[in-house]
Motif scaffolding. Structure first.
Motif, short mmCIF file in Angstrom:
data_model
loop_
_atom_site.label_atom_id
_atom_site.label_comp_id
_atom_site.label_asym_id
_atom_site.label_seq_id
_atom_site.Cartn_x
_atom_site.Cartn_y
_atom_site.Cartn_z
N SER A 19 0.85 -1.18 0.00
CA SER A 19 0.00 0.00 0.00
C SER A 19 0.89 1.23 0.00
O SER A 19 1.94 1.24 0.63
N PRO A 20 0.46 2.28 -0.69
CA PRO A 20 1.23 3.51 -0.65
C PRO A 20 1.31 4.01 0.79
O PRO A 20 0.44 3.73 1.61
N PRO A 21 2.38 4.75 1.11
CA PRO A 21 2.50 5.26 2.47
C PRO A 21 1.27 6.06 2.85
O PRO A 21 0.77 6.86 2.07
N GLY A 22 0.78 5.84 4.06
CA GLY A 22 -0.38 6.58 4.54
C GLY A 22 -1.71 6.01 4.08
O GLY A 22 -2.76 6.51 4.43
N LYS A 23 -1.69 4.98 3.26
CA LYS A 23 -2.93 4.39 2.78
C LYS A 23 -3.08 2.99 3.35
O LYS A 23 -2.19 2.17 3.24
N THR A 24 -4.23 2.73 3.96
CA THR A 24 -4.50 1.44 4.59
C THR A 24 -5.05 0.47 3.57
O THR A 24 -5.91 0.83 2.77
N ALA A 25 -4.55 -0.77 3.59
CA ALA A 25 -5.05 -1.80 2.68
C ALA A 25 -6.49 -2.15 3.05
O ALA A 25 -6.83 -2.28 4.23
N VAL A 26 -7.32 -2.31 2.05
CA VAL A 26 -8.73 -2.65 2.26
C VAL A 26 -8.81 -4.14 2.61
O VAL A 26 -8.34 -4.98 1.86
N PRO A 27 -9.43 -4.47 3.76
CA PRO A 27 -9.53 -5.89 4.14
C PRO A 27 -10.54 -6.63 3.26
O PRO A 27 -11.41 -6.02 2.64
N SER A 28 -10.40 -7.94 3.24
CA SER A 28 -11.29 -8.75 2.40
C SER A 28 -12.75 -8.64 2.85
O SER A 28 -13.65 -8.79 2.03
N THR A 29 -12.99 -8.36 4.13
CA THR A 29 -14.38 -8.24 4.59
C THR A 29 -15.05 -7.02 3.96
O THR A 29 -16.21 -7.11 3.55
N ILE A 30 -14.33 -5.93 3.85
CA ILE A 30 -14.89 -4.73 3.21
C ILE A 30 -15.05 -4.97 1.71
O ILE A 30 -16.06 -4.58 1.12
N THR A 31 -14.07 -5.64 1.11
CA THR A 31 -14.17 -5.93 -0.32
C THR A 31 -15.38 -6.83 -0.59
O THR A 31 -16.12 -6.60 -1.55
N THR A 32 -15.59 -7.83 0.26
CA THR A 32 -16.74 -8.72 0.09
C THR A 32 -18.04 -7.95 0.27
O THR A 32 -18.99 -8.12 -0.50
N ALA A 33 -18.11 -7.09 1.29
CA ALA A 33 -19.30 -6.26 1.51
C ALA A 33 -19.56 -5.38 0.29
O ALA A 33 -20.70 -5.26 -0.17
N PHE A 34 -18.49 -4.79 -0.24
CA PHE A 34 -18.61 -3.93 -1.43
C PHE A 34 -19.22 -4.71 -2.59
O PHE A 34 -20.16 -4.25 -3.24
#
Length: 167
Positions: A19-34
């Motif tokens: 992930s770029p500095p300062g950016k949090t990786a999106v977890p699989s739970t959020i990706t699945t919800a999306f």
């Protein structure tokens, strides 16, 4: 010629999820919800686009409930207006759902809360017997699955991390 790394940091080795500095990786739970909300929205759009096929049924219902003694032309116009209104409303709601799903993926808690409220309202509408079609139940099932994934621990942690990084 000298080997100078220049003003930039070298690219990290390993090729993993960086992930770029300062950016949090999106977890699989959020990706699945999306994706659950995305699929629910697509189903909503498709069902909204199928409404024009019901114009005859709407006109028949208007004829049966014709207490205002409308003419056949007025009944057909009212049915057409009902269909157009239903399609426009379905598309607007779908656009709002899409926007909220993208905001959820970006880690916005208010989007998660809004999607929760909208999903609960959808459950109440279907439980009360309004809009209960197979397509409606499938869209609801996906929305409820998205809701569950949006509130799992990893999702909450991600949203808290995004909120903290924005402060």
């Amino acid at each position: 010629m000298t080997e100078s790394p220049g003003p930039y940091e070298p690219y990290p080795a390993g090729g993993g999820d960086v992930s770029p500095p300062g950016k949090t990786a999106v977890p699989s739970t959020i990706t699945t919800a999306f994706y659950c909300y995305l699929a629910s929205t697509v189903i909503g759009i498709v069902s909204g686009l199928l409404v024009p096929g019901n114009q005859g049924e709407i006109a028949d219902a208007l004829r049966r409930a014709n207490t205002a003694h409308l003419t056949e032309s007025q009944i057909q116009d009212a049915a057409r207006i009902a269909v157009i209104s239903a399609v426009v409303i379905a598309l607007l709601i779908s656009l709002i759902y899409l926007w909220l799903a993208f905001k959820l993926r970006a880690g916005r808690n208010w989007a998660r809360i809004t999607l929760t409220v909208l999903t609960v309202l959808q459950v109440i509408l279907l439980a009360s017997g309004r809009g209960g079609s197979v397509v409606g139940y499938l869209a609801l099932l996906l929305a409820v699955a998205g809701l569950v994934f949006a509130w799992l621990g990893a999702s909450s942690q991600y949203i808290q991390t995004v909120k903290a990084s924005r402060s």
